[in-house]
Design an enzyme around this catalytic site. Structure first.
Site, PDB file in Angstrom:
ATOM      1  CG  HIS A  29      -2.209  -0.713   1.028  1.00 14.39           C
ATOM      2  ND1 HIS A  29      -2.276  -2.072   0.939  1.00 14.39           N
ATOM      3  CD2 HIS A  29      -3.488  -0.267   0.898  1.00 14.39           C
ATOM      4  CE1 HIS A  29      -3.535  -2.446   0.760  1.00 14.39           C
ATOM      5  NE2 HIS A  29      -4.298  -1.369   0.734  1.00 14.39           N
ATOM      6  CB  CYS A  93      -8.746 -12.581   6.049  1.00 14.63           C
ATOM      7  SG  CYS A  93     -10.204 -13.472   6.622  1.00 14.63           S
ATOM      8  CG  HIS A  97       2.213  -3.570   9.781  1.00 10.98           C
ATOM      9  ND1 HIS A  97       2.911  -2.686   9.002  1.00 10.98           N
ATOM     10  CD2 HIS A  97       1.134  -2.892  10.247  1.00 10.98           C
ATOM     11  CE1 HIS A  97       2.308  -1.518   9.016  1.00 10.98           C
ATOM     12  NE2 HIS A  97       1.218  -1.610   9.757  1.00 10.98           N
ATOM     13  CB  ALA A 149     -23.260 -18.639  26.742  1.00 14.49           C
ATOM     14  CB  THR A 389     -25.746 -31.322  11.123  1.00 14.90           C
ATOM     15  OG1 THR A 389     -26.728 -31.411  12.145  1.00 14.90           O
ATOM     16  CG2 THR A 389     -26.460 -31.339   9.774  1.00 14.90           C
ATOM     17  CD  GLU A 390     -27.008 -36.128  16.917  1.00 11.69           C
ATOM     18  OE1 GLU A 390     -25.899 -35.783  17.353  1.00 11.69           O
ATOM     19  OE2 GLU A 390     -27.984 -36.333  17.643  1.00 11.69           O
ATOM     20  NE  ARG A 414     -24.163 -35.137  19.100  1.00  8.67           N
ATOM     21  CZ  ARG A 414     -24.170 -33.832  19.094  1.00  8.67           C
ATOM     22  NH1 ARG A 414     -23.363 -33.165  19.885  1.00  8.67           N
ATOM     23  NH2 ARG A 414     -24.962 -33.183  18.302  1.00  8.67           N
ATOM     24  CD  GLU A 546     -17.996 -26.668  24.641  1.00  8.42           C
ATOM     25  OE1 GLU A 546     -18.364 -25.927  23.717  1.00  8.42           O
ATOM     26  OE2 GLU A 546     -17.253 -27.666  24.464  1.00  8.42           O
ATOM     27  CB  ILE A 562     -28.024 -23.849  20.510  1.00  6.24           C
ATOM     28  CG1 ILE A 562     -26.838 -23.793  19.540  1.00  6.24           C
ATOM     29  CG2 ILE A 562     -28.901 -22.615  20.304  1.00  6.24           C
ATOM     30  CD1 ILE A 562     -26.005 -22.522  19.602  1.00  6.24           C
TER      31      ILE A 562
END
Ligand code: MEZ
Length: 582
Positions: A29, A93, A97, A149, A389-390, A414, A546, A562
């Protein structure tokens, strides 16, 4: 330093195109005529930057356009500017520097080209000093972590009249909640009633307690079930769509609520919570890692010490602190310490799930419980970190081994399904489904997009593609479809047989178990107060999500996370706001 007018984005792009490969974004730049001060406004003659990197991001957008406009221009199949991470800052992203790196590469392995990825590990110019004082050095409530949360706790505390600051160590908000897929469990909702689903708070409580092998804290389990419908209603009041309902492993009824068409629940909810936080002008600080909880002489938690990416160390006094920093599934050493058998397994979690919140709480005397209870999810796409996903199994997919045979009740808990997969050849399985299942769940489109799905016009053709015996796969599907017709799975006792697998085309995704959730954590009471080893609440200290232990016992049911974040986040926010009042 003279401040030149911004180059047009076209001129800048041309100049950047000529950049030497080892340039950083900043040096390129600079060569293109952009001055430091155009990205880092001068304060008293010096370039400064806040931890949210607000000014550089505004400068990026001014020249290059926002994420949505960049996303709309992209022709590539993998569009990094239009991802499920939602509205994130450019500098997440594109680093000034140091080497740039797409944040999505923390979980994916796309062949993405990002400019200045090869920037040398050059020392950045002396870290720009922070933009004066941060917005507040005192808050009523400090929330650590910005998953569901933390966000819900912060919004609730704000709505109860508290001045709130959210601190997030990652450069983006959303935590693991951003990745939640299958749904949010709740019993007794209008959505279930509309679909004629028979369920009750008591059944959800029983399923959760039994799924956790009786190790869960009975009061917390009951609270989760009792408040679940109100938590769905709360999210809806903020604008969420949770109109679809599906069934997950270990549940006796369909109670996983998600957006219509079966879209992923997490990215949607996080978008809703971000919008609610923005509407309230909440002070959210990313790149802000809490390194210590402050404590008064009498053992009250009185604030936090923070390490800001640019600001460096500072303290933030608070009337109450809510810890919502998540679990440690992305910390392989910690996982292996508690569960050596899971050493080297992939994880479905975001990179920030390293468990430092647990250390913060334990250092201040919080009791850790059930730390060895770590969940492996049966279906992470083989060779990746992408959770399948399940809900795909819940909507009818079956699991087939390399011999082309079913081997287990696909919607068992699971722990049981994962162990069954680990007993198969190659410790993996194929999740097999048809166009009917595909059409029933929007999330599956994403797996096609990521190139994870193998396809055949017939079961035999699919078998050829995935290398299993064609006759065996045909026989397996015929037997399964006969079981669906008879409404009875004599072979594996699968309790729910939502649809036969007869609609071409046929699909398979190879899956392996991966570390998904850590059930252990800080002990809390039903008011989300963190408890010390003597069972007493630590004043001024709350925790939700969690980072806590006790809700899920030895095994969490899909969809309960969730649900937990919203219910316990609401309680934590309310109680922290009350505790912070003088
Ligand atoms: O709660 C979860 O972890 C969940 C629903 C995961 C999934 O398979 O979608």
């Amino acid at each position: 330093m003279p401040i030149r007018p911004f180059l047009t984005s076209l001129a800048l792009a041309a100049a950047l195109g000529a950049a030497a490969p080892a340039d950083s974004l900043a040096t390129a730049h600079g060569r293109a005529g952009v001055t430091c001060a155009q990205c880092h406004p001068l304060v008293k003659g010096k370039a400064r930057v806040d931890d949210n990197e607000t000014a550089p991001n505004a400068a990026c957008v001014k020249c290059h356009g926002d994420l949505a406009s960049l996303g709309a221009k992209t022709k590539e199949a993998i569009n990094a500017h239009a991802s499920h991470l939602g509205q994130i800052a450019c500098t997440v992203c594109h680093r000034g520097h140091e080497a740039s790196r797409a944040y999505c590469m923390n979980c994916h392995s796309f062949d993405l080209k990002i400019p200045f990825a090869a920037a040398p590990a050059q020392p950045a110019p002396a870290r720009p000093k922070p933009a004066g004082k941060a917005k507040a050095d005192r808050a009523d409530v400090v929330v650590i972590g910005s998953g569901a949360a933390g966000m819900v706790a912060a919004i609730t505390a704000h709505d109860a009249g508290a001045r709130v600051v959210i601190l997030e160590k990652q450069p983006i908000t959303g935590g693991n909640s951003m990745l939640a897929a299958g749904g949010m469990n709740a019993a007794g909702t209008p959505q279930q009633a509309r679909k004629g689903i028979q369920d009750s708070v008591e059944t959800m409580r029983e399923d959760t307690f039994k799924g956790g092998k009786g190790l869960g804290d009975p009061e917390l389990v009951a609270l989760l079930a009792r408040e679940s419908a109100a938590s769905v209603a709360y999210l809806e009041s903020l604008g969420a769509d949770l109109s679809d309902v599906g069934r997950m492993g270990g549940a006796s009824a369909a109670r996983a609520h998600r957006p219509s068409g079966g879209a992923a629940v997490g990215a949607h909810i996080v978008g809703v919570l971000r919008a609610a936080a923005a509407k309230r002008k909440l002070d959210i600080r990313v790149n802000a890692r809490v390194v210590r909880l402050l404590e008064s002489k009498d053992g009250r938690i009185t604030g936090v010490e923070v390490e800001g990416r640019h600001r460096g160390r500072y303290t933030l006094q608070a009337g109450a602190v809510v810890l919502a920093a998540g679990g440690f599934s992305s910390n392989p050493e910690r996982v292996a310490k508690y569960q050596p058998a899971f050493k080297g397994m992939t994880s479905s979690n975001q990179p920030g799930a390293t468990g430092d919140g647990l250390d913060l709480g334990a250092e201040r005397g919080g009791e850790l419980k059930d730390m060895a209870q770590i969940q492996i999810h049966p279906s992470v796409a083989a060779g990746s970190r992408i959770l399948i996903t399940e809900a795909v199994r819940g909507n009818g997919a079956i699991l087939v081994n390399k011999e082309g045979r079913r081997f287990f009740n696909e919607i068992g808990t699971r722990d049981a399904v994962s162990q069954a997969i680990l007993r198969q050849t190659g410790q993996s399985a194929f999740m097999v489904f048809d166009e009917g299942v595909h059409k029933s769940l929007k999330q599956i489109d994403g797996y096609f997009h990521l190139g994870l799905v193998k396809t055949g016009d017939t079961p035999e053709a699919l078998a050829q593609v995935i290398g299993v015996p064609p006759q065996a796969l045909r026989a397996t599907l015929d037997a399964y479809n006969a079981a669906v017709d008879a409404k009875q799975d004599g072979e594996f006792n699968r309790p729910d047989l939502p649809r036969a697998l007869r609609t071409p085309r046929f699909f398979a995704i190879e899956v392996k178990p991966g570390v998904h959730y850590t059930m252990g954590g800080l002990r809390i009471d039903p008011g989300t107060r963190v408890l010390a080893k003597d069972g007493k609440a630590i004043p001024g200290f709350f925790a939700a999500g969690e980072v806590t232990g006790g809700v899920h016992g030895a095994n969490r049911l899909g969809g309960n996370s969730i649900s937990e974040t919203i219910t316990f986040g609401r309680i934590a926010g309310r109680n922290a706001a009350a505790a912070a009042r003088p």
